[in-house]
Design a protein around this motif. Structure first.
Motif, PDB file in Angstrom:
ATOM      1  N   THR A  78      -6.724  -6.500   5.212  1.00 44.62           N
ATOM      2  CA  THR A  78      -6.120  -6.293   3.895  1.00 44.62           C
ATOM      3  C   THR A  78      -4.830  -7.108   3.761  1.00 44.62           C
ATOM      4  OG1 THR A  78      -7.045  -4.075   3.685  1.00 44.62           O
ATOM      5  CG2 THR A  78      -5.116  -4.558   2.340  1.00 44.62           C
ATOM      6  N   LEU A  79      -3.989  -7.068   4.773  1.00 47.41           N
ATOM      7  CA  LEU A  79      -2.694  -7.749   4.706  1.00 47.41           C
ATOM      8  C   LEU A  79      -2.805  -9.262   4.855  1.00 47.41           C
ATOM      9  CD1 LEU A  79      -0.527  -5.221   6.732  1.00 47.41           C
ATOM     10  CD2 LEU A  79      -0.630  -5.514   4.241  1.00 47.41           C
ATOM     11  N   LYS A  80      -3.855  -9.713   5.525  1.00 48.88           N
ATOM     12  CA  LYS A  80      -4.051 -11.149   5.738  1.00 48.88           C
ATOM     13  C   LYS A  80      -4.103 -11.894   4.409  1.00 48.88           C
ATOM     14  CE  LYS A  80      -6.848 -14.371   8.393  1.00 48.88           C
ATOM     15  NZ  LYS A  80      -8.002 -14.529   9.275  1.00 48.88           N
ATOM     16  N   SER A  81      -4.722 -11.277   3.410  1.00 50.24           N
ATOM     17  CA  SER A  81      -4.832 -11.933   2.099  1.00 50.24           C
ATOM     18  C   SER A  81      -3.464 -12.078   1.417  1.00 50.24           C
ATOM     19  CB  SER A  81      -5.799 -11.168   1.197  1.00 50.24           C
ATOM     20  OG  SER A  81      -5.289  -9.883   0.904  1.00 50.24           O
ATOM     21  N   PHE A  82      -2.454 -11.338   1.889  1.00 52.33           N
ATOM     22  CA  PHE A  82      -1.103 -11.452   1.347  1.00 52.33           C
ATOM     23  C   PHE A  82      -0.217 -12.342   2.220  1.00 52.33           C
ATOM     24  CE2 PHE A  82      -2.717  -7.475  -0.410  1.00 52.33           C
ATOM     25  CZ  PHE A  82      -2.389  -7.616  -1.746  1.00 52.33           C
ATOM     26  N   GLY A  83      -0.790 -12.865   3.309  1.00 50.78           N
ATOM     27  CA  GLY A  83      -0.061 -13.790   4.163  1.00 50.78           C
ATOM     28  C   GLY A  83       0.932 -13.141   5.109  1.00 50.78           C
ATOM     29  N   ILE A  84       0.745 -11.848   5.391  1.00 51.68           N
ATOM     30  CA  ILE A  84       1.640 -11.190   6.357  1.00 51.68           C
ATOM     31  C   ILE A  84       0.820 -10.403   7.374  1.00 51.68           C
ATOM     32  CG2 ILE A  84       3.608 -11.043   4.778  1.00 51.68           C
ATOM     33  CD1 ILE A  84       2.993  -8.043   4.461  1.00 51.68           C
ATOM     34  N   SER A  85       1.457 -10.130   8.501  1.00 53.71           N
ATOM     35  CA  SER A  85       0.816  -9.349   9.556  1.00 53.71           C
ATOM     36  C   SER A  85       1.134  -7.866   9.368  1.00 53.71           C
ATOM     37  CB  SER A  85       1.323  -9.812  10.923  1.00 53.71           C
ATOM     38  OG  SER A  85       2.691  -9.453  11.074  1.00 53.71           O
ATOM     39  N   VAL A  86       0.457  -7.036  10.131  1.00 54.36           N
ATOM     40  CA  VAL A  86       0.711  -5.595  10.088  1.00 54.36           C
ATOM     41  C   VAL A  86       2.153  -5.315  10.514  1.00 54.36           C
ATOM     42  CG1 VAL A  86       0.070  -3.359  11.083  1.00 54.36           C
ATOM     43  CG2 VAL A  86      -1.721  -5.006  10.491  1.00 54.36           C
ATOM     44  N   PRO A 145      -0.910  -0.616  -3.706  1.00 61.64           N
ATOM     45  CA  PRO A 145      -2.178  -0.053  -4.178  1.00 61.64           C
ATOM     46  C   PRO A 145      -3.351  -0.353  -3.250  1.00 61.64           C
ATOM     47  CG  PRO A 145      -1.090  -1.285  -5.934  1.00 61.64           C
ATOM     48  CD  PRO A 145      -0.319  -1.524  -4.683  1.00 61.64           C
ATOM     49  N   LYS A 146      -3.353  -1.530  -2.636  1.00 61.10           N
ATOM     50  CA  LYS A 146      -4.438  -1.903  -1.717  1.00 61.10           C
ATOM     51  C   LYS A 146      -4.388  -1.038  -0.454  1.00 61.10           C
ATOM     52  CE  LYS A 146      -5.962  -5.444  -4.101  1.00 61.10           C
ATOM     53  NZ  LYS A 146      -7.206  -5.371  -4.820  1.00 61.10           N
ATOM     54  N   VAL A 147      -3.192  -0.794   0.049  1.00 62.02           N
ATOM     55  CA  VAL A 147      -3.032   0.028   1.243  1.00 62.02           C
ATOM     56  C   VAL A 147      -3.389   1.480   0.933  1.00 62.02           C
ATOM     57  CG1 VAL A 147      -1.341   0.937   2.905  1.00 62.02           C
ATOM     58  CG2 VAL A 147      -1.386  -1.503   2.365  1.00 62.02           C
ATOM     59  N   ASP A 189       8.773  -7.062  -4.405  1.00 60.39           N
ATOM     60  CA  ASP A 189       7.646  -7.380  -5.292  1.00 60.39           C
ATOM     61  C   ASP A 189       6.332  -7.468  -4.513  1.00 60.39           C
ATOM     62  OD1 ASP A 189       9.370  -7.437  -7.461  1.00 60.39           O
ATOM     63  OD2 ASP A 189       9.524  -9.633  -7.512  1.00 60.39           O
ATOM     64  N   LEU A 190       6.392  -8.071  -3.326  1.00 57.15           N
ATOM     65  CA  LEU A 190       5.188  -8.167  -2.504  1.00 57.15           C
ATOM     66  C   LEU A 190       4.698  -6.774  -2.118  1.00 57.15           C
ATOM     67  CD1 LEU A 190       3.088  -9.917  -1.024  1.00 57.15           C
ATOM     68  CD2 LEU A 190       4.633  -9.907   0.946  1.00 57.15           C
ATOM     69  N   LEU A 191       5.603  -5.900  -1.723  1.00 54.68           N
ATOM     70  CA  LEU A 191       5.208  -4.531  -1.366  1.00 54.68           C
ATOM     71  C   LEU A 191       4.584  -3.800  -2.558  1.00 54.68           C
ATOM     72  CD1 LEU A 191       8.055  -3.266   0.995  1.00 54.68           C
ATOM     73  CD2 LEU A 191       5.721  -3.910   1.602  1.00 54.68           C
ATOM     74  N   LYS A 192       5.124  -4.020  -3.752  1.00 56.86           N
ATOM     75  CA  LYS A 192       4.549  -3.396  -4.953  1.00 56.86           C
ATOM     76  C   LYS A 192       3.116  -3.871  -5.174  1.00 56.86           C
ATOM     77  CE  LYS A 192       8.863  -2.788  -7.473  1.00 56.86           C
ATOM     78  NZ  LYS A 192       9.729  -3.374  -8.492  1.00 56.86           N
ATOM     79  N   GLU A 193       2.865  -5.111  -4.829  1.00 61.99           N
ATOM     80  CA  GLU A 193       1.518  -5.682  -4.958  1.00 61.99           C
ATOM     81  C   GLU A 193       0.580  -5.131  -3.871  1.00 61.99           C
ATOM     82  OE1 GLU A 193      -0.439 -10.160  -5.136  1.00 61.99           O
ATOM     83  OE2 GLU A 193       1.750  -9.947  -5.134  1.00 61.99           O
TER      84      GLU A 193
END
Length: 150
Positions: free
Chosen positions: A37-45, A120-122, A113-117
């Motif tokens: 899930t997080l990979k699509s946002f360009g960050i690691s867990v 919902p996915k998490v 802003d990234l966390l707000k995006e």
């Protein structure tokens, strides 16, 4: 043979062993799903964990020690994680005005802003992962896992 099948067919496994294997399986599965899930946002867990820690600080900065103490994975290299988040402009590093040797970390608007995006996915992932449990079962499981760690 899958590990799940081994657990079902090996009656000679002790109950504590079955519990710990199940914990590891569940952790690996949920970790893998979160990573995807997080990979699509360009960050690691681990980077996501740092961002959530900093968001939880509100406007108050955190030092590397505070972040390290609150990390889920204590083996993470916090300095490296923060450096990568700085490169992505998701956090800033500031020098403390009272103690110039102390480095403080704050989340940027871009990080928020990234966390707000991502949120919902998490949340969707968390609901999917726990859909087979009732509210009462979730409370009981949470209690038992906390008891296990104490």
């Amino acid at each position: 043979m899958k590990v799940e099948e081994i657990l079902k067919t090996k009656a000679n496994l002790s109950l504590p062993k079955k519990v710990l294997i199940n914990l590891q399986l569940t952790s690996a599965q949920s970790g893998s799903e979160m990573m995807c899930t997080l990979k699509s946002f360009g960050i690691s867990v681990q980077q996501f964990n740092v961002l959530r820690i900093l968001r939880g600080q509100g406007k108050k900065p955190a030092n590397l020690s505070t972040i390290q103490d609150r990390m889920v994975n204590k083996m993470s290299n916090t300095t490296r994680l923060v450096d990568k988040l700085i490169d992505k402009k998701l956090v800033d590093r500031c020098v403390c005005e009272e103690n110039r040797r102390k480095v403080e970390i704050v989340i940027t608007e871009q990080g928020l802003d990234l966390l707000k995006e991502i949120d919902p996915k998490v949340e969707e992932l968390e609901k999917k992962a726990t859909k087979n449990l009732t509210e009462k079962e979730l409370e009981q499981l949470n209690y038992l896992l906390e008891k296990l760690r104490s």
